[in-house]
Design an enzyme around this catalytic site. Sequence first.
Site, PDB file in Angstrom:
ATOM      1  N   SER A  29      46.901 -71.944  13.742  1.00  0.00           N
ATOM      2  CA  SER A  29      47.982 -70.969  13.935  1.00  0.00           C
ATOM      3  C   SER A  29      49.337 -71.585  14.278  1.00  0.00           C
ATOM      4  O   SER A  29      50.354 -70.933  14.124  1.00  0.00           O
ATOM      5  CB  SER A  29      47.609 -69.943  15.004  1.00  0.00           C
ATOM      6  OG  SER A  29      47.638 -70.521  16.289  1.00  0.00           O
ATOM      7  N   LYS A  60      51.282 -70.546  21.522  1.00  0.00           N
ATOM      8  CA  LYS A  60      52.217 -69.924  20.569  1.00  0.00           C
ATOM      9  C   LYS A  60      53.645 -70.269  20.968  1.00  0.00           C
ATOM     10  O   LYS A  60      53.905 -70.827  22.032  1.00  0.00           O
ATOM     11  CB  LYS A  60      52.068 -68.393  20.563  1.00  0.00           C
ATOM     12  CG  LYS A  60      50.673 -67.879  20.322  1.00  0.00           C
ATOM     13  CD  LYS A  60      50.170 -68.147  18.934  1.00  0.00           C
ATOM     14  CE  LYS A  60      48.720 -67.664  18.813  1.00  0.00           C
ATOM     15  NZ  LYS A  60      48.061 -68.107  17.626  1.00  0.00           N
TER      16      LYS A  60
END
Length: 182
Positions: free
Chosen positions: A40, A81
């Site tokens: 990701s 993230k």
Amino acid sequence: MAKKRKNEWLDWIKALLIAFGLAFLVRTFLFTPIIVDGPSMQPTLHDRDQMIVNKFLYKIDEPERFDIVVFHANDQKDFIKRVIALPGEHVAYKDNILYINGQPIEEKFFHDIDVDVRTYDFSLEELTGNYTTVPEGHVFVLGDNRTNSTDSRLLGPIPMDQIVGKASVIYWPFERFEFIGE
């Protein structure tokens, strides 16, 4: 002679207890390792990259736009993230351009790579929670691999009290050693 040997053992035991105590304090309050799990954050971070997370920084400061943060996604899993929007800001993507409060924002961290990063169009109102701005005490995060990331588009804004810290250093594999966000 026996007394000297006994004192030597006690000195070793004290030294080991102090070392373990210091290691525990550093890991609990200052820094912790994390292993990137999944694609990701590619191309910035790779699956299985090993990193150091600075847990202390956000005790005295707030996350900034484009910081890479680790947060508790649930009781068993931490995610890593990038912070895209801060409290009180409106976020949207249109034609692969990031807009914060209606103004285009350049994502400079994508300039150093040869990969076309695609972000599908969205606005904050269309996502989980139907927010018009990022709520106070929260941040909006996205993975760098926008087509393969579970992030604020699905999870909603992330509460700041769920943030573990800022990802600071890739230390393994050694050929990828790098200070992040410097």
